[in-house]
Motif scaffolding. Structure first.
Motif, PDB file in Angstrom:
ATOM      1  N   UNK A 197       0.837  -1.206   0.000  1.00 26.04           N
ATOM      2  CA  UNK A 197       0.000   0.000   0.000  1.00 26.04           C
ATOM      3  C   UNK A 197       0.870   1.253   0.000  1.00 26.04           C
ATOM      4  N   UNK A 198       2.077   1.140   0.557  1.00 25.33           N
ATOM      5  CA  UNK A 198       2.985   2.287   0.518  1.00 25.33           C
ATOM      6  C   UNK A 198       3.436   2.562  -0.916  1.00 25.33           C
ATOM      7  N   UNK A 199       3.696   1.488  -1.673  1.00 24.37           N
ATOM      8  CA  UNK A 199       4.080   1.651  -3.082  1.00 24.37           C
ATOM      9  C   UNK A 199       2.925   2.160  -3.927  1.00 24.37           C
ATOM     10  N   UNK A 200       1.686   1.877  -3.496  1.00 19.86           N
ATOM     11  CA  UNK A 200       0.500   2.325  -4.232  1.00 19.86           C
ATOM     12  C   UNK A 200       0.139   3.769  -3.893  1.00 19.86           C
ATOM     13  N   UNK A 201       0.865   4.398  -2.997  1.00 23.12           N
ATOM     14  CA  UNK A 201       0.635   5.818  -2.729  1.00 23.12           C
ATOM     15  C   UNK A 201       0.165   6.163  -1.335  1.00 23.12           C
ATOM     16  N   UNK A 202       0.041   5.172  -0.447  1.00 19.76           N
ATOM     17  CA  UNK A 202      -0.374   5.478   0.925  1.00 19.76           C
ATOM     18  C   UNK A 202       0.712   6.296   1.613  1.00 19.76           C
ATOM     19  N   UNK A 203       0.319   7.378   2.257  1.00 19.31           N
ATOM     20  CA  UNK A 203       1.294   8.259   2.903  1.00 19.31           C
ATOM     21  C   UNK A 203       1.770   7.671   4.226  1.00 19.31           C
ATOM     22  N   UNK A 204       2.903   8.194   4.676  1.00 16.85           N
ATOM     23  CA  UNK A 204       3.416   7.763   5.980  1.00 16.85           C
ATOM     24  C   UNK A 204       2.441   8.114   7.093  1.00 16.85           C
ATOM     25  N   UNK A 205       1.804   9.285   6.977  1.00 19.33           N
ATOM     26  CA  UNK A 205       0.855   9.703   7.995  1.00 19.33           C
ATOM     27  C   UNK A 205      -0.344   8.779   8.091  1.00 19.33           C
ATOM     28  N   UNK A 206      -0.815   8.269   6.928  1.00 16.33           N
ATOM     29  CA  UNK A 206      -1.964   7.361   6.937  1.00 16.33           C
ATOM     30  C   UNK A 206      -1.608   6.055   7.630  1.00 16.33           C
ATOM     31  N   UNK A 207      -0.482   5.448   7.253  1.00 14.58           N
ATOM     32  CA  UNK A 207      -0.080   4.171   7.839  1.00 14.58           C
ATOM     33  C   UNK A 207       0.227   4.337   9.323  1.00 14.58           C
ATOM     34  N   UNK A 208       0.990   5.392   9.679  1.00 17.62           N
ATOM     35  CA  UNK A 208       1.319   5.620  11.082  1.00 17.62           C
ATOM     36  C   UNK A 208       0.067   5.899  11.899  1.00 17.62           C
ATOM     37  N   UNK A 209      -0.893   6.624  11.288  1.00 18.23           N
ATOM     38  CA  UNK A 209      -2.130   6.920  12.003  1.00 18.23           C
ATOM     39  C   UNK A 209      -2.942   5.680  12.296  1.00 18.23           C
ATOM     40  N   UNK A 210      -2.983   4.727  11.326  1.00 19.71           N
ATOM     41  CA  UNK A 210      -3.722   3.493  11.568  1.00 19.71           C
ATOM     42  C   UNK A 210      -3.106   2.704  12.727  1.00 19.71           C
ATOM     43  N   UNK A 211      -1.790   2.587  12.730  1.00 16.39           N
ATOM     44  CA  UNK A 211      -1.119   1.884  13.830  1.00 16.39           C
ATOM     45  C   UNK A 211      -1.290   2.634  15.149  1.00 16.39           C
ATOM     46  N   UNK A 212      -1.144   3.968  15.103  1.00 14.33           N
ATOM     47  CA  UNK A 212      -1.194   4.761  16.331  1.00 14.33           C
ATOM     48  C   UNK A 212      -2.567   4.698  16.981  1.00 14.33           C
ATOM     49  N   UNK A 213      -3.635   4.734  16.175  1.00 10.81           N
ATOM     50  CA  UNK A 213      -4.984   4.660  16.744  1.00 10.81           C
ATOM     51  C   UNK A 213      -5.214   3.309  17.418  1.00 10.81           C
TER      52      UNK A 213
ATOM     53  N   UNK B 229       6.073   7.745  16.134  1.00 10.04           N
ATOM     54  CA  UNK B 229       7.509   7.879  15.900  1.00 10.04           C
ATOM     55  C   UNK B 229       8.121   6.581  15.378  1.00 10.04           C
ATOM     56  N   UNK B 230       7.686   5.441  15.923  1.00 12.07           N
ATOM     57  CA  UNK B 230       8.258   4.156  15.515  1.00 12.07           C
ATOM     58  C   UNK B 230       7.891   3.818  14.072  1.00 12.07           C
ATOM     59  N   UNK B 231       6.623   4.003  13.717  1.00  6.02           N
ATOM     60  CA  UNK B 231       6.179   3.650  12.360  1.00  6.02           C
ATOM     61  C   UNK B 231       6.808   4.582  11.329  1.00  6.02           C
ATOM     62  N   UNK B 232       6.844   5.861  11.609  1.00  4.23           N
ATOM     63  CA  UNK B 232       7.431   6.803  10.646  1.00  4.23           C
ATOM     64  C   UNK B 232       8.921   6.519  10.449  1.00  4.23           C
ATOM     65  N   UNK B 233       9.619   6.194  11.550  1.00  6.53           N
ATOM     66  CA  UNK B 233      11.041   5.854  11.408  1.00  6.53           C
ATOM     67  C   UNK B 233      11.224   4.566  10.605  1.00  6.53           C
ATOM     68  N   UNK B 234      10.347   3.604  10.803  1.00  5.64           N
ATOM     69  CA  UNK B 234      10.439   2.344  10.052  1.00  5.64           C
ATOM     70  C   UNK B 234      10.131   2.566   8.576  1.00  5.64           C
ATOM     71  N   UNK B 235       9.129   3.394   8.286  1.00  7.04           N
ATOM     72  CA  UNK B 235       8.758   3.626   6.882  1.00  7.04           C
ATOM     73  C   UNK B 235       9.871   4.323   6.099  1.00  7.04           C
ATOM     74  N   UNK B 236      10.688   5.110   6.793  1.00  5.78           N
ATOM     75  CA  UNK B 236      11.784   5.789   6.080  1.00  5.78           C
ATOM     76  C   UNK B 236      12.828   4.799   5.569  1.00  5.78           C
ATOM     77  N   UNK B 237      12.840   3.612   6.137  1.00  2.64           N
ATOM     78  CA  UNK B 237      13.813   2.603   5.676  1.00  2.64           C
ATOM     79  C   UNK B 237      13.341   1.855   4.440  1.00  2.64           C
ATOM     80  N   UNK B 238      12.078   2.042   4.054  1.00  2.00           N
ATOM     81  CA  UNK B 238      11.565   1.342   2.872  1.00  2.00           C
ATOM     82  C   UNK B 238      12.149   1.960   1.601  1.00  2.00           C
TER      83      UNK B 238
END
Length: 318
Positions: free
Chosen positions: A211-227, A308-317
């Motif tokens: 989903x990240x390759x399909x255009x999902x933003x870091x904020x969307x993915x991090x927000x789903x995990x954070x909630x 913070x954890x998800x955004x840092x992890x996504x930067x490694x993709x």
């Protein structure tokens, strides 16, 4: 149609229920919440004791009058005993808020740890007088001792401020240690939430990359995990607060004689209205507010840590 919309709304493309189980994380957060509540109770209790010991001891002098029933040195009309003459002199002391002479029952209670419950003493006990000063008018113990010695020679004036300062420093040290314990508990909670989040990210790596390759933003993915993490942390914090409540009530009842001279608080009852009233009188107000804020604080810590954890992890993709 409504059922399809409801299922679509509840659909979870990231399968976070499998990535972040709803049992382990709340259990860990509940344990951390209990420890944090106990540490905060220690910090609150130490602060209350520090304020009471410092202000109470600093504003009180203890006067010992040997041979209290003998005639006073000063000539008065009518003649006064040594104890009555000292009481009269203390009543005229500038800044005196209260003068109290301990009666025989109070002296027996004071000496009971050393002499037992025997009320008939072979020796004549000195009269003990407590002089409570106004907070804004600290007493000059040396000047007061000289003035009382002229009325009743041998009268001793004991200043309690030094012990009050020592007890205050001890309580301040306990307060600092309790706050340090809270900081350690928060740090452990952050590490646990971060580790749980990284484990969930590793378990759902392929869908997240897709989903990240399909255009999902870091904020969307991090927000789903954070909630998801914030909800689980809130449940754990709420459970920890409920579990810690009986322990805090018990500790407050044990510490009540050291914090106040009032009678012990009533025993909590099963009635909700009476129970909340009893709780308000049993626990200090800052501790009640802290206990109520424990679950929201756990949710906030979980949300921030996960973001913070998800955004840092996504930067490694790639």
């Amino acid at each position: 149609m409504f059922a399809q919309w409801h299922r679509a709304r509840r659909a979870d493309g990231l399968a976070l229920r499998r990535a972040l189980p709803d049992r382990l994380l709340p259990l860990l957060v509940a344990a951390m919440a209990v420890l944090a509540a106990l540490a905060l109770a220690g910090a609150t209790g130490a602060q209350i004791l520090s304020a009471r010991w410092s202000s109470g001891a600093a504003s009180m002098l203890t006067i010992q009058i040997p041979d209290p029933e003998a005639p006073a040195t000063a000539k008065t009309t009518p003649p006064l005993t040594r104890a009555d003459a000292v009481l009269a002199a203390l009543a005229d002391t500038p800044g005196a808020a209260r003068v109290h002479r301990l009666d025989k029952a109070e002296l027996a209670t004071l000496l009971a740890p050393w002499l037992g419950q025997q009320n008939d003493f072979a020796l004549t006990l000195p009269a003990i007088v407590e002089l409570h000063m106004q907070a804004a008018r600290p007493a000059d113990a040396d000047a007061l001792a000289r003035r009382l010695a002229a009325t009743a020679p041998g009268t001793l004036v004991e200043r309690n401020a030094e012990w009050g300062e020592r007890l205050g420093r001890l309580a301040d040290s306990l307060h600092s240690c309790a706050l340090l314990a809270v900081a350690i508990v928060v740090g452990i909670a952050v590490v646990l939430i971060a580790a749980t989040t990284r484990a969930g990210l590793a378990a759902r790596r392929l869908p997240i990359e897709l989903i990240h390759a399909m255009g999902a933003t870091d904020g969307y993915i991090a927000g789903r995990f954070a909630r998801r993490t914030a909800l689980l942390a809130f449940i754990g914090g709420l459970a920890g607060s409920v579990l810690a409540l009986p322990l805090l009530v018990l500790l407050s009842r044990v510490a009540a004689p050291f914090a106040t001279s009032a009678t012990p608080p009533p025993t909590p009852t099963a009635d909700w209205a009476t129970g909340w009233t009893t709780l308000a009188h049993t626990l200090p107000t800052p501790l009640v507010a802290t206990l109520l804020a424990l679950a929201p604080a756990a949710a906030l810590i979980g949300w921030l840590t996960t973001q913070a954890t998800v955004r840092a992890w996504l930067r490694t993709l790639p």
